[in-house]
Design a protein around this motif. Structure first.
Motif, PDB file in Angstrom:
ATOM      1  N   GLU A  66       0.831  -1.213   0.000  1.00 20.68           N
ATOM      2  CA  GLU A  66       0.000   0.000   0.000  1.00 20.68           C
ATOM      3  C   GLU A  66       0.864   1.261   0.000  1.00 20.68           C
ATOM      4  O   GLU A  66       0.542   2.247  -0.650  1.00 20.68           O
ATOM      5  CB  GLU A  66      -0.931  -0.018   1.217  1.00 20.68           C
ATOM      6  N   ARG A  67       1.956   1.216   0.744  1.00 22.18           N
ATOM      7  CA  ARG A  67       2.821   2.395   0.807  1.00 22.18           C
ATOM      8  C   ARG A  67       3.718   2.531  -0.414  1.00 22.18           C
ATOM      9  O   ARG A  67       4.498   3.475  -0.529  1.00 22.18           O
ATOM     10  CB  ARG A  67       3.661   2.349   2.087  1.00 22.18           C
ATOM     11  N   GLY A  68       3.678   1.541  -1.302  1.00 20.45           N
ATOM     12  CA  GLY A  68       4.474   1.643  -2.523  1.00 20.45           C
ATOM     13  C   GLY A  68       5.947   1.337  -2.329  1.00 20.45           C
ATOM     14  O   GLY A  68       6.789   1.831  -3.068  1.00 20.45           O
ATOM     15  N   VAL A  69       6.263   0.549  -1.314  1.00 14.70           N
ATOM     16  CA  VAL A  69       7.673   0.237  -1.091  1.00 14.70           C
ATOM     17  C   VAL A  69       7.933  -1.265  -1.230  1.00 14.70           C
ATOM     18  O   VAL A  69       8.915  -1.788  -0.716  1.00 14.70           O
ATOM     19  CB  VAL A  69       8.147   0.728   0.300  1.00 14.70           C
TER      20      VAL A  69
ATOM     21  N   GLU B 199      -0.659  -4.452  -8.437  1.00 11.82           N
ATOM     22  CA  GLU B 199       0.512  -4.351  -9.312  1.00 11.82           C
ATOM     23  C   GLU B 199       0.921  -2.897  -9.543  1.00 11.82           C
ATOM     24  O   GLU B 199       2.107  -2.590  -9.620  1.00 11.82           O
ATOM     25  CB  GLU B 199       0.217  -5.048 -10.645  1.00 11.82           C
ATOM     26  N   ALA B 200      -0.077  -2.022  -9.588  1.00 11.77           N
ATOM     27  CA  ALA B 200       0.239  -0.613  -9.828  1.00 11.77           C
ATOM     28  C   ALA B 200       1.051  -0.007  -8.690  1.00 11.77           C
ATOM     29  O   ALA B 200       1.709   1.016  -8.859  1.00 11.77           O
ATOM     30  CB  ALA B 200      -1.060   0.170 -10.025  1.00 11.77           C
TER      31      ALA B 200
ATOM     32  N   THR C 126       4.828   3.741  -9.697  1.00 16.84           N
ATOM     33  CA  THR C 126       3.943   4.869  -9.438  1.00 16.84           C
ATOM     34  C   THR C 126       4.103   5.384  -8.011  1.00 16.84           C
ATOM     35  O   THR C 126       3.901   6.539  -7.737  1.00 16.84           O
ATOM     36  CB  THR C 126       2.475   4.473  -9.670  1.00 16.84           C
ATOM     37  N   HIS C 127       4.451   4.471  -7.104  1.00 14.28           N
ATOM     38  CA  HIS C 127       4.586   4.875  -5.712  1.00 14.28           C
ATOM     39  C   HIS C 127       6.027   4.665  -5.247  1.00 14.28           C
ATOM     40  O   HIS C 127       6.262   4.251  -4.140  1.00 14.28           O
ATOM     41  CB  HIS C 127       3.651   4.065  -4.817  1.00 14.28           C
ATOM     42  N   SER C 128       6.964   4.917  -6.154  1.00 16.68           N
ATOM     43  CA  SER C 128       8.356   4.650  -5.808  1.00 16.68           C
ATOM     44  C   SER C 128       8.759   5.388  -4.532  1.00 16.68           C
ATOM     45  O   SER C 128       8.436   6.556  -4.350  1.00 16.68           O
ATOM     46  CB  SER C 128       9.252   5.109  -6.957  1.00 16.68           C
TER      47      SER C 128
END
Lengths: 545, 236
Positions: A481-484, A528-529, A539-541
């Motif tokens: 969720e946090r993109g990490v 996946e996004a 997208t959440h790098s």
């Protein structure tokens, strides 16, 4: 008390009806929005205005359209009933004075012919909102305890079990086990001490069906339990209700006392040799105590932890005795089945799912509240017609059923009928009846993370897959969720979900991965996004943060 | 006495009535990994390592009675993977550092990790802050090593009859406690018999004064006590 006394009492109560009756919903949600004060104000106006002979104010249970509360229902001779919504204490005098005539000016009303009401079918809730939960006379006037009398005098225990079996009723707690089969198993255990337990530890976030039934029509549940006790040969019942439901506890307590005083529970009920006592047990806040073996441990005064099944409670339950355990809604169906017959009940619903189901409709729909629909109705009909579709600016994306043990069904599958097997085939479950509607702004990964956090907090800690697995799953979902999270995280997530689902001891752990698995099935792109791309970019790098 | 026959990894074996799959498999010389199980105290089916596949369904072999027509598989690829994951979850959950543990070399968790081929941990080490209770004059309790198997709880309750130990808290915050969460040394129910220390599979309960790898659990002593009581036989 015998049947004639019961009929006489019902007749007296019915004769006492005023030409105009004002029912104020005093179930929890309306009560919290000020219904008590409205009720007082109505009564004062009636007394002050000299209307006492014509108008009576009744404290009733849930009137269903919870989002529009406080609700007041006006019913008069010769005029169609009116449902006032979002009532304030200031509007109460106008409502009392208008009683019997045209609806009061300036008070919002709800259309009782709207799909929200007209598409519902009431069995469990047939007396909800009509009877006064704190007065047994009112319940008796509506027919309470007549089915018990019928069972005791005109049926054998075997015939009662047979009736329930033929009705096709299945457990309403979520798993859908055939109720008649469960009753038959307990009934066939050798005679001796047996127990009947009502599971009122409703704990799914967003679910309030059982609470509404207990707050609105408690005698129905007690009657259902008494019929069950007669059928299986038990003489003691326990209602295990969660401590977070103080109003339900209070009303159950009142109902049990009143029923005992009239001899409707106790010894030699209806002058038959049948004895049945009911006691309340209050849960202390553990979700896992809704799992039947943990619930029984808790009633015994032990730590609420599940134990492996078999042996099933039907064979070895409370203090090692055969125990029948059913959910509130299951018991609430019983009086109607005995009264109307198994064939009538079996004629409602679908091949594998008979009768109706109560749902607590919540989330991104116009109408939220308590709904009871025949099995087999499509999700679309519930969400779009009964629920009234999405509010302005919103597009419905999915519904979540079954709470932390259930799953999400995307809107393109809304033609799925509501029945046990159809929902299961989509990776969700019927569940106890929570139905949360979600729109385009709702993030599926966040939803899965929320439910996993719930299961993690509510795990009892006994078995390793659930105790430790849910913690790790939560951390993985949080990272995604946090993109990490790296792409491999998704595979690890699925592998661990698979293990927790198959290796956990009880239903809580076994079902804990369901919200993840079902959102992965239908909304994998959302996961996946959020993953970090192969070149370290996404997208959440985390680099971008 | 009635006897049933069942299939174990393809071969027919017999089991006495009332025997669990685990007992029948052991008699037939087949090893099923266990961790919370302890001979002589009631089984709880909590660690899930002894799961076996029975007619396609996973069941804990320590509490499932052997029955006619059962087709039991104890070592499928799925089971091996699940067991490995469970052991990894246990290592990740608390602070299991073998090289400085009193039970190093005598630890069932360590042995299982070796047996199942756990060579690294795929999960986050949670590294919780756990206390060490050294208030008892003969024994110590180190929550960092506890795997919540509840052997100590059961052996204290069922064999010693003291019920000094129990579990407090829920989920990952569960811990074993003495009395009503009083320091062990202040317990008014503890008889200092040491059975919990004999039963502990890891270094969570230990003899005070034991250094790294010196804490040897005396399972034979427990076995001796149990056979002596149950069968009035004073030799093992």
């Amino acid at each position: 008390m015998d049947l004639n006394d019961l009929i006489a009492l019902a007749d007296r109560e019915r004769a006492d009806r005023a030409p105009v009756e004002l029912g104020v919903c005093l179930a929890a949600s309306c009560q919290y929005s000020g219904a008590e004060q409205i009720c007082r104000s109505l009564s004062e106006t009636v007394v002050a205005g000299g209307l006492a002979g014509r108008v009576r104010v009744r404290k009733v249970g849930c009137l269903r359209l919870c989002s529009e509360g406080p609700l007041v229902r006006a019913e008069g001779e010769g005029t169609p009933p009116v449902l006032y919504r979002k009532v304030t204490a200031e509007q109460a005098p106008a409502i009392a004075r208008a009683a019997g005539g045209a609806p009061a000016d300036g008070v919002a009303t709800a259309d009782l012919n709207a799909p929200f009401f007209s598409m519902q079918r009431s069995i469990v809730l047939e007396n909800t909102g009509r009877v006064e939960p704190e007065r047994i006379e009112s319940a008796i006037a509506a027919g309470a305890y007549r089915s018990l009398s019928l069972a005791l005098h005109e049926m054998s225990p075997e015939a009662v079990v047979d009736e329930i079996t033929r009705s096709g009723l299945r457990g309403r707690g979520g798993a859908g086990y055939p109720t008649g089969l469960k009753w038959a198993t307990v009934a066939k255990m050798p005679p001796g001490q047996k127990y009947v337990v009502c599971n009122a530890d409703e704990g799914d976030p967003g679910a309030f069906m059982d609470r509404s039934v207990l707050e609105s029509d408690p005698h129905r549940v007690i009657e259902g339990m008494a019929i069950a006790a007669f059928a299986v040969g038990a003489d003691q019942g326990f209602i295990y209700v969660r401590g977070e439901y103080p109003l339900a506890i209070e009303r159950l307590d009142t109902a049990i006392r009143q029923a005992r005083r009239l001899g409707l529970i106790g010894s030699d009920i209806f002058e038959s040799p049948f004895d049945f006592r009911v006691d309340l047990r209050i849960g202390a806040g553990a979700f896992v105590c809704g799992e039947e073996t943990a619930l029984l441990q808790s009633i015994e005064g032990r730590r609420g932890q599940p134990r492996p099944r078999p042996p099933y409670p039907a064979e070895s339950g409370l203090w090692g005795c055969p125990t029948l355990i059913n959910n509130v809604e299951t018991f609430a169906n019983v009086p109607a089945i005995i009264r109307e017959g198994a064939d009538w009940f079996a004629g409602i619903g679908t091949q594998g799912s008979k009768g109706t189901k109560v749902f607590a409709l919540a989330g991104k729909v116009r109408n939220t509240g308590l709904v009871e629909v025949p099995m087999g109705m499509t999700l679309r009909a519930i969400v779009e017609s009964i629920g009234g579709g999405p509010p302005e600016g919103s597009t419905i994306k999915a519904v979540q059923t079954g709470g932390p043990s259930g799953g999400c069904i995307p809107s393109d599958l809304f033609d799925t009928p509501v029945e046990y097997e159809a929902l299961k085939a989509l990776g969700s479950i019927m569940g106890s009846g929570g139905m949360i509607v979600m729109d385009q702004h709702d993030d599926m990964v966040a939803l899965a993370r929320y439910f996993m956090g719930f299961c993690m907090d509510e795990s009892c800690g006994k078995c390793v897959p659930c105790r430790s697995g849910t913690v790790q799953l939560y951390r993985m979902l949080d990272r995604i969720e946090r993109g990490v999270a790296a792409p491999e995280e998704l595979e690890r997530l699925e592998a661990l979900c698979d293990m927790v689902k198959h290796a956990s001891l009880c239903g809580l752990g076994q079902a804990a991965p369901n919200p993840v698995l079902s959102t992965l099935r239908f909304f994998r792109h959302e996961y996946e996004a959020k993953l970090i791309g192969k070149n370290g970019e996404g997208t959440h790098s985390p680099i971008a943060r | 006495m009635a006897v049933t026959t069942l299939r174990l990894n393809g071969a027919m074996i017999s089991a006495r009535e009332g025997q669990t799959i685990l007992e029948a498999a052991r008699e037939a010389g087949t090893r099923i990994p266990t961790l919370c199980h302890l001979d002589g105290v009631s089984p709880v089916g909590a660690c899930r390592l002894c799961l076996v596949e029975v007619n396609g369904r996973l069941m804990p072999s320590c509490v499932t009675k052997a029955a006619e027509e059962m087709d039991v598989r104890t070592d499928t690829e799925q089971l091996r993977e699940y067991r490995k994951m469970i052991v990894e979850l246990l290592f990740a959950e608390r602070n299991h550092v073998c090289s400085v543990c009193v039970a190093d070399g005598h630890c069932e968790l360590q042995n299982l990790a070796e047996e199942l081929g756990v060579d690294h941990i795929r999960f986050d080490y949670l590294a919780p802050e756990c206390g060490v209770d050294l208030s008892h004059d003969r024994y110590g309790q180190d929550d960092n090593r506890c795997i919540l198997c509840t052997r100590c709880v059961r052996v204290c309750d069922e064999v010693e009859g003291a019920h000094t130990w129990d579990v407090a808290g829920r989920g990952a915050r569960s811990r074993v406690i003495t009395d009503l969460d009083r320091p062990w040394g202040e317990s008014s129910t503890c008889t200092s018999c040491g059975k919990c220390v004999m039963a502990c599979p890891t270094g969570a309960l230990f003899h005070r004064g034991a250094s790294v790898a010196e804490n040897v659990h005396d399972r034979a002593m427990l076995r001796f006590l149990i056979t002596a009581r149950e069968e009035k036989r004073w030799t093992v």
